[in-house]
Design a protein around this motif. Structure first.
Motif, PDB file in Angstrom:
ATOM      1  N   LYS A  40       1.527   3.291  -3.515  1.00 32.54           N
ATOM      2  CA  LYS A  40       0.475   3.875  -4.349  1.00 32.54           C
ATOM      3  C   LYS A  40       0.846   5.274  -4.825  1.00 32.54           C
ATOM      4  O   LYS A  40       0.421   5.717  -5.894  1.00 32.54           O
ATOM      5  CB  LYS A  40      -0.845   3.917  -3.581  1.00 32.54           C
ATOM      6  N   GLU A  41       1.619   5.974  -4.016  1.00 33.65           N
ATOM      7  CA  GLU A  41       2.006   7.339  -4.361  1.00 33.65           C
ATOM      8  C   GLU A  41       3.354   7.359  -5.076  1.00 33.65           C
ATOM      9  O   GLU A  41       4.189   6.479  -4.851  1.00 33.65           O
ATOM     10  CB  GLU A  41       2.090   8.190  -3.092  1.00 33.65           C
ATOM     11  N   PRO A  42       3.611   8.361  -5.928  1.00 28.42           N
ATOM     12  CA  PRO A  42       4.925   8.460  -6.580  1.00 28.42           C
ATOM     13  C   PRO A  42       6.020   8.805  -5.582  1.00 28.42           C
ATOM     14  O   PRO A  42       5.770   9.286  -4.477  1.00 28.42           O
ATOM     15  CB  PRO A  42       4.722   9.595  -7.597  1.00 28.42           C
ATOM     16  N   ASN A  43       7.250   8.488  -5.990  1.00 32.77           N
ATOM     17  CA  ASN A  43       8.458   8.820  -5.234  1.00 32.77           C
ATOM     18  C   ASN A  43       8.513   8.134  -3.865  1.00 32.77           C
ATOM     19  O   ASN A  43       9.048   8.691  -2.908  1.00 32.77           O
ATOM     20  CB  ASN A  43       8.599  10.337  -5.063  1.00 32.77           C
ATOM     21  N   MET A  44       7.974   6.911  -3.792  1.00 35.18           N
ATOM     22  CA  MET A  44       8.047   6.121  -2.565  1.00 35.18           C
ATOM     23  C   MET A  44       8.864   4.859  -2.846  1.00 35.18           C
ATOM     24  O   MET A  44       8.864   4.335  -3.958  1.00 35.18           O
ATOM     25  CB  MET A  44       6.651   5.740  -2.070  1.00 35.18           C
ATOM     26  N   PRO A  82       4.075   4.620 -10.247  1.00 33.22           N
ATOM     27  CA  PRO A  82       3.824   5.960 -10.797  1.00 33.22           C
ATOM     28  C   PRO A  82       5.089   6.798 -10.954  1.00 33.22           C
ATOM     29  O   PRO A  82       5.098   7.787 -11.701  1.00 33.22           O
ATOM     30  CB  PRO A  82       2.866   6.589  -9.769  1.00 33.22           C
ATOM     31  N   THR A  83       6.167   6.427 -10.261  1.00 35.25           N
ATOM     32  CA  THR A  83       7.420   7.170 -10.357  1.00 35.25           C
ATOM     33  C   THR A  83       8.106   6.944 -11.699  1.00 35.25           C
ATOM     34  O   THR A  83       8.929   7.758 -12.126  1.00 35.25           O
ATOM     35  CB  THR A  83       8.375   6.731  -9.218  1.00 35.25           C
ATOM     36  N   SER A 105       7.648   2.832  -6.236  1.00 39.25           N
ATOM     37  CA  SER A 105       6.254   2.919  -6.689  1.00 39.25           C
ATOM     38  C   SER A 105       6.196   3.125  -8.197  1.00 39.25           C
ATOM     39  O   SER A 105       6.946   3.931  -8.764  1.00 39.25           O
ATOM     40  CB  SER A 105       5.542   4.068  -5.971  1.00 39.25           C
ATOM     41  N   LYS A 125       0.819  -1.214   0.000  1.00 38.89           N
ATOM     42  CA  LYS A 125       0.000   0.000   0.000  1.00 38.89           C
ATOM     43  C   LYS A 125       0.851   1.262   0.000  1.00 38.89           C
ATOM     44  O   LYS A 125       0.417   2.312  -0.467  1.00 38.89           O
ATOM     45  CB  LYS A 125      -0.919  -0.007   1.209  1.00 38.89           C
TER      46      LYS A 125
END
Length: 807
Positions: A149-153, A207-208, A205, A146
């Protein structure tokens, strides 16, 4: 009763020390090899089998069919996952994975410490949260996903977290990938199991990804082996039906001109590691055929040792005939005697087994280095290994001991007490001959196969690839734009030891390729095949010594030129239907969607991949000073100036990229890596062939020693009658020489069949010649003769007077 059996067996073995030592040594070597092979095979068969849904997971792959053949890729187009999510054709779950190799990780300065730089040992994975749903790794990581889900993680494994942040908690800290992406560490997870084709240490992640690579993630034109899509299907799903639905769904969304040639294929996760058609993130595949060969070699080695045991035990029968007679007169029946002799076999096997455990512990580090594995050996802590070991001891005891026990226990007491046993009955001559034949057939089969494999490896190492691979240093530039290094072009060419330098997309031979569609000579449609592009500057062809058949080399071309200079290879010229290289000159090409060029030369074919593969169409394109597709600096080094050249390149690198680690590799070593797995297995098979010969010679030595003892008086009489040393040696050797020759006649056609089939995997291969077969026969014969001659000469040199006194 049981105690009596073992005590008697122990005393019998002590009385025949040489016999016991020979058998223990042969059995221990074979059991050691079988244990090590069991560890390797078990490890390879366990790859990614531990996932709870392993039977339901598939990788979506793409085949592109052309008139010249099919191009198969383990990747899928970037938009495919989104289309399948929006139009679900019977998929339970899916996850995209993008693996990036050789990434530099920077831990920024924290005010007290300067920045720290690391090169990753494993690929960095850009993944979707669903990745940890599909692949559980036995670690229950669903909740951890979980955080992606966000970018840059990012998520780190414990080993990487300890490496980057040894004295503090990693969660909440920041790391940088290639000084391009700043990532926040969201979680730390346990290290993944070793037996996986997903050897990741850093998860980013998904999205990155759009901020990391130059690909248009919405375009159907981009296809890279780094991008994989994994699907989970319902239990017991009809894969053919799902594949048809996936194909229909995807083709409905992609451009019409791409639909005709594409075929989507579902590759089961359980087949991933055993199919070399596609790449894996571990860069390792092992075919089931290779594992089968390993298993057969293990069985061969055990059989060879067991044959030794049977031969020596039956040959010892004459010494124990009176013992058997006395036991039967005192009331022992055949069943009791068989148990007695099986007990002796078990004691020998147990001693050999315990010795083999020690040998396995000692040799396992060497095996791990050879095969680049991390196997462990812990007999008491691994139930599977312990069970295999115990079953092996039982099987060897029965296989090696049952027939000798039956022969010895079957003696008639009166004949045995009078020492009137028929020689055939006591010694089992015909059986021994058959077993020696089998033993040396196995030895020669292994030797011939090893020689053929070695010759093929030598052929691949020494074959002229069509370009210069020696003394070429490659410096990767893909971690940052090549523009900075372009500024130092003049300085690089003046470095001590650097004769020439070129900025390139990839060297002539590399697994780093760029294939694309193209149109030729202003035709309205794409050609019927794809071309492998080699982007470079004007020094590429001269630096690598690529020979031109027509036209000219590249000239300097500024990046602003819209028409690129192109040099194609012979294969491309032929596939374009051009009868001569000269016909290609001046023809126009459109590579991909917007790269226009004109053919200025045709080069002689060179190998751009492993010799397992055929030569493909190539277009070398002069990119001038454009740096967007330049990933390497290639430097030709003067003889004896390697160290100076590398030191100079490092200084220039540090000026251009002070925040990056300098790396380099030699082109010839890169090419040798194509055959690394083959070379490792070849070394392993050579070792096993040597062990097989050694075990066979132990048995031969024991048999000849026994014959010399049994025929002591005969030898004495022959010497008194004028027999020479040669005559006595020939007397002992002729029987076994005939068997070795007969074994060669059996082994040669078998080896020819198997090796001819193996060589079919190579597009470029040696021709099987009689040399390897004759060498194997001569080596086996020479070793057998040396083994036999030692004992024969020893018997022949004895004083005949002492020999005639022997009863």
């Amino acid at each position: 009763m049981l105690k009596t059996y073992f005590l008697t067996a122990y005393r019998a073995l002590l009385r025949n020390r040489s016999y016991s030592i020979l058998n223990i040594l042969g059995l221990s070597l074979s059991i050691t090899c079988s244990l090590l092979l069991f560890l390797v095979i078990r490890y390879e068969l366990s790859i990614d089998k531990f996932h709870a849904a392993a039977d339901q997971i598939y990788r979506l792959t793409v085949h592109e069919n052309y008139e010249s053949g099919s191009i198969r890729s383990g990747s899928v187009h970037f938009p495919a996952a989104g289309v399948l999510r929006n139009n679900n054709p019977g998929i339970v779950e899916m996850a995209q994975v993008y693996g990036e190799e050789e990434v530099q990780v920077t831990v920024p300065a924290n005010g007290q410490e300067p920045p720290k730089y690391f090169n990753t040992e494993h690929p960095v994975a850009f993944i979707e949260p669903e990745f940890f749903h599909l692949f559980d790794f036995g670690l229950n990581l669903q909740d951890k996903g979980k955080a992606l889900k966000e970018p840059n993680m990012a998520i780190l494994t414990q080993s990487y977290a300890a490496k980057y942040f040894p004295d503090t908690e990693a969660v909440g800290k920041v790391i940088s990938l290639n000084n391009k992406l700043n990532l926040k560490v969201a979680a730390v997870i346990p290290d993944l199991p070793k037996n996986t084709d997903f050897p990741f240490g850093i998860f980013v992640s998904y999205p990155t990804l759009k901020n990391y690579i130059d690909y248009d993630l919405t375009a159907w034109s981009a296809l890279t082996s780094q991008q994989n899509l994994y699907l989970k299907l319902p239990a017991n799903a009809d894969t053919a039906q799902v594949r048809t639905a996936i194909t229909k769904t995807l083709k409905a969304q992609m451009p019409e001109k791409k639909r005709e040639r594409l075929i989507f294929v579902l590759q089961p996760l359980k087949n991933l590691h055993y199919d070399s058609t596609y790449e894996t993130y571990s860069r390792r595949t092992t075919s089931m055929e290779v594992l089968g060969i390993m298993a057969v070699i293990g069985v061969f080695l055990l059989a060879t040792a067991c044959i030794n045991f049977i031969n020596l035990a039956t040959a010892q029968a004459t010494k124990r005939s009176k013992e058997v007679g006395i036991r039967k007169v005192l009331g022992s029946n055949q069943k009791q005697l068989m148990l007695q002799f099986l007990g002796e076999t078990f004691l020998l096997t147990l001693a050999a087994g315990l010795f083999s455990v020690v040998l396995a512990e000692l040799t396992l580090p060497f095996l791990n280095r050879l095969l680049d594995l991390q196997l462990t050996f812990s007999l008491l802590e691994e139930p599977g290994l312990l069970l295999f070991f115990l079953l092996e001891l039982l099987v060897v005891t029965l296989f090696a001991g049952l027939y000798p026990a039956f022969v010895l226990s079957g003696f008639q007491p009166i004949q045995a007490l009078k020492s009137k046993m028929a020689r055939q009955q006591m010694a089992g001559i015909s059986l021994r001959k058959g077993l020696v034949l089998v033993q040396f057939t196995i030895c020669q089969l292994l030797i011939i196969c090893t020689l053929v494999v070695s010759e093929q490896m030598r052929y691949m190492r020494n074959k002229d690839l069509g370009f210069n691979k020696e003394a070429v240093v490659l410096v990767p530039l893909y971690k940052a734009s090549a523009e900075k290094m372009f500024a130092y072009r003049q300085e690089i060419t003046k470095l001590p030891g650097v004769q020439q330098a070129s900025f390139i997309f990839s060297p002539p031979s590399s697994d780093f390729s760029y294939t694309t569609n193209f149109t030729f000579d202003n035709q309205p449609h794409n050609a019927a095949f794809q071309v492998n592009m080699k982007l470079s500057d004007e020094h590429y062809i001269s630096l690598f010594g690529i020979k031109l058949l027509a036209g000219r080399d590249f000239t300097h071309q500024p990046p602003t030129d819209t028409i690129r200079q192109i040099v194609i290879n012979q294969t491309m010229q032929r596939q374009l239907g051009l009868k001569s290289p000269e016909e290609a000159l001046g023809k126009k090409m459109l590579l991909g969607r917007n790269m226009h060029g004109i053919i200025v030369g045709v080069a002689k074919d060179y190998h751009q991949n492993s010799l397992r593969e055929s030569i493909r169409p190539i277009a070398m394109v002069n990119m001038g000073g454009a740096s967007s597709n330049i990933y390497f600096l290639a430097a030709k080094v003067a003889p004896g100036q390697t160290q100076n050249a590398i030191q100079g390149l490092e200084k220039v690198w540090q000026k251009a990229y002070p925040d990056y680690i300098f790396e380099y590799q030699f082109l010839d070593q890169t090419i040798a890596d194509f055959y690394k797995e083959d070379q490792r297995r070849n070394t392993l098979f050579r070792i096993f062939s040597g062990i097989s010969i050694f075990i066979g010679c132990l048995g031969l030595y024991g048999l000849v020693s026994f014959m010399a003892t049994q025929r002591t008086k005969e030898v004495g009489i022959r010497k008194v009658m004028g027999a020479s040393l040669w005559d006595i040696t020939y007397l002992f050797s002729k029987e076994f020489i005939q068997l070795v020759l007969l074994a060669f006649l059996v082994a040669a056609p078998l080896a020819y069949y198997f090796m001819n089939k193996w060589l079919q995997d190579f597009e470029y291969r040696i021709t099987l010649s009689p040399a390897a077969f004759l060498i194997a026969g001569m080596v086996t014969m020479s070793i057998a003769l040396l083994t036999m001659s030692f004992q024969a000469i020893k018997a022949a040199r004895k004083n005949p007077v002492l020999a005639l006194k022997t009863e």
